[in-house]
Write an enzyme that holds these catalytic residues in place. Structure first.
Site, mmCIF file in Angstrom:
data_model
loop_
_atom_site.group_PDB
_atom_site.id
_atom_site.type_symbol
_atom_site.label_atom_id
_atom_site.label_comp_id
_atom_site.label_asym_id
_atom_site.label_seq_id
_atom_site.Cartn_x
_atom_site.Cartn_y
_atom_site.Cartn_z
ATOM 1 N N ASP A 72 -6.917 1.832 -7.812
ATOM 2 C CA ASP A 72 -5.818 1.911 -8.424
ATOM 3 C C ASP A 72 -5.575 -0.305 -8.822
ATOM 4 O O ASP A 72 -6.063 -0.677 -9.154
ATOM 5 C CB ASP A 72 -5.074 1.364 -6.842
ATOM 6 C CG ASP A 72 -5.028 1.000 -5.529
ATOM 7 O OD1 ASP A 72 -6.449 -0.168 -5.846
ATOM 8 O OD2 ASP A 72 -4.994 1.031 -5.004
ATOM 9 N N ASN A 131 0.058 1.058 7.234
ATOM 10 C CA ASN A 131 1.036 2.356 7.345
ATOM 11 C C ASN A 131 0.562 3.923 7.059
ATOM 12 O O ASN A 131 0.856 5.102 6.504
ATOM 13 C CB ASN A 131 2.354 2.516 6.432
ATOM 14 C CG ASN A 131 1.540 2.332 4.431
ATOM 15 O OD1 ASN A 131 0.887 2.090 4.671
ATOM 16 N ND2 ASN A 131 2.662 2.413 3.828
ATOM 17 N N HIS A 133 -2.074 4.177 4.550
ATOM 18 C CA HIS A 133 -2.487 4.272 3.103
ATOM 19 C C HIS A 133 -3.824 4.323 2.660
ATOM 20 O O HIS A 133 -4.506 3.631 3.445
ATOM 21 C CB HIS A 133 -1.389 4.025 1.670
ATOM 22 C CG HIS A 133 -1.549 2.627 1.593
ATOM 23 N ND1 HIS A 133 -0.957 1.105 1.785
ATOM 24 C CD2 HIS A 133 -2.674 2.261 2.162
ATOM 25 C CE1 HIS A 133 -1.670 -0.330 1.422
ATOM 26 N NE2 HIS A 133 -2.542 0.542 1.861
ATOM 27 N N GLU A 138 0.888 5.898 -0.191
ATOM 28 C CA GLU A 138 1.258 5.982 0.765
ATOM 29 C C GLU A 138 2.076 6.450 1.235
ATOM 30 O O GLU A 138 2.444 8.272 0.496
ATOM 31 C CB GLU A 138 3.189 5.000 0.203
ATOM 32 C CG GLU A 138 2.944 3.672 -1.422
ATOM 33 C CD GLU A 138 2.603 2.813 -0.135
ATOM 34 O OE1 GLU A 138 1.708 2.594 0.839
ATOM 35 O OE2 GLU A 138 2.776 1.139 -0.809
HETATM 36 P P1 PGA Z 1 -6.786 -4.877 2.996
HETATM 37 O O1 PGA Z 1 -6.232 -3.893 2.186
HETATM 38 O O2 PGA Z 1 -8.445 -4.704 2.758
HETATM 39 O O3 PGA Z 1 -6.599 -6.360 2.217
HETATM 40 O O4 PGA Z 1 -6.344 -4.897 4.732
HETATM 41 C C1 PGA Z 1 -6.267 -2.121 2.465
HETATM 42 C C2 PGA Z 1 -5.887 -1.137 2.163
HETATM 43 O O5 PGA Z 1 -4.451 -1.577 2.489
HETATM 44 O O6 PGA Z 1 -5.756 -0.418 1.403
#
Ligand code: PGA
Length: 232
Positions: A72, A131, A133, A138
């Site tokens: 992404d 959450n 995702h 999302e």
């Molecule tokens: P993080 O994010 O590795 O910074 O915890 C993971 C994500 O949002 O996919």
């Protein structure tokens, strides 16, 4: 150059470091077996240790033909806040990856077609958002989603505000591989690090498979490996 073996794992690694080592070893195995493999690479806090290990192995691993696709990318950020910059800093500049083999969705009208032309992805490493995702898919993202633009959840923006100084500076919009893009990879690994991911990982792996918890869609895949540094 010794391309036969990666250095043995340090005896006193933490649990999460040990999992990162395991993923790094898996990646090394894939690259050895298929030197021009296509990888889907995440950003964020989760893969940092894995990238640290990989960049300590330049003489053991030949990245010259490996194709790297970022999962992404933000829109409307300073160059040093992009995920491209993150991957450059944490991985690419330390290994012999060819810049012509580095891809990010913001540069292509049809990322999925590009991935297809490269023979499809061999392996994607994923983190999970609190959450649920995966990449920037999302809650609410349908199963049948390919690479697309996404509005970021408020909770995602809050989780990432430390990288931008304040919430208002966190972008609202990004481009992300879709759920179908991710599921089309030959292999998937989901890495969850930290207690804050326990509940959501549990929900994703044992609750209903639904778009409210995008990571739950990963269970459809036959070759998913889930690694967590906590019991779940
Ligand atoms: P993080 O994010 O590795 O910074 O915890 C993971 C994500 O949002 O996919």
């Amino acid at each position: 150059m010794n391309r036969g073996k990666v250095p043995p794992q340090d005896a006193d690694l933490t649990n999460s470091e040990s999992l990162s080592y395991k993923i790094a070893e898996t990646l090394a195995g894939i690259i050895r077996q298929k030197p021009n493999c296509a990888l889907g690479l995440p950003t964020g806090r989760t893969p940092l240790h894995c990238y640290r290990i990989l960049r300590e192995w330049p003489e053991f691993l030949d990245w010259s033909q490996v194709r790297c696709f970022s999962l992404d990318e933000y829109f409307d950020v300073e160059p040093e806040q992009t995920f491209g910059h993150y991957l450059e800093t944490h991985l690419y500049r330390h290994v012999n990856v060819s810049r012509s083999n580095v891809f990010t969705a913001v540069q292509y009208d049809n990322y999925d077609e590009l991935i297809g032309r490269c023979g499809g992805l061999d392996y994607i490493l994923l983190g999970i958002g609190r959450n649920g995702h995966i990449a920037f898919n999302e809650p609410g993202t349908p199963l049948d989603s390919w690479t697309h633009c996404a509005w970021l959840d408020e909770s995602t923006r809050m989780a990432n505000q430390e990288f931008f100084g304040s919430l208002e500076n966190v972008p609202q919009k990004a481009v992300t591989m879709g759920i179908r893009t991710i599921l089309s990879s030959r292999r998937l690994a989901l890495l969850a690090v930290g207690e804050s991911k326990r509940d959501v990982l549990n929900l994703a792996m044992t609750g209903p498979i639904c778009s409210e918890v995008p990571a739950s869609f990963l269970r459809i895949h036959e070759h998913l490996e889930v690694l967590a540094d906590f019991d779940w």
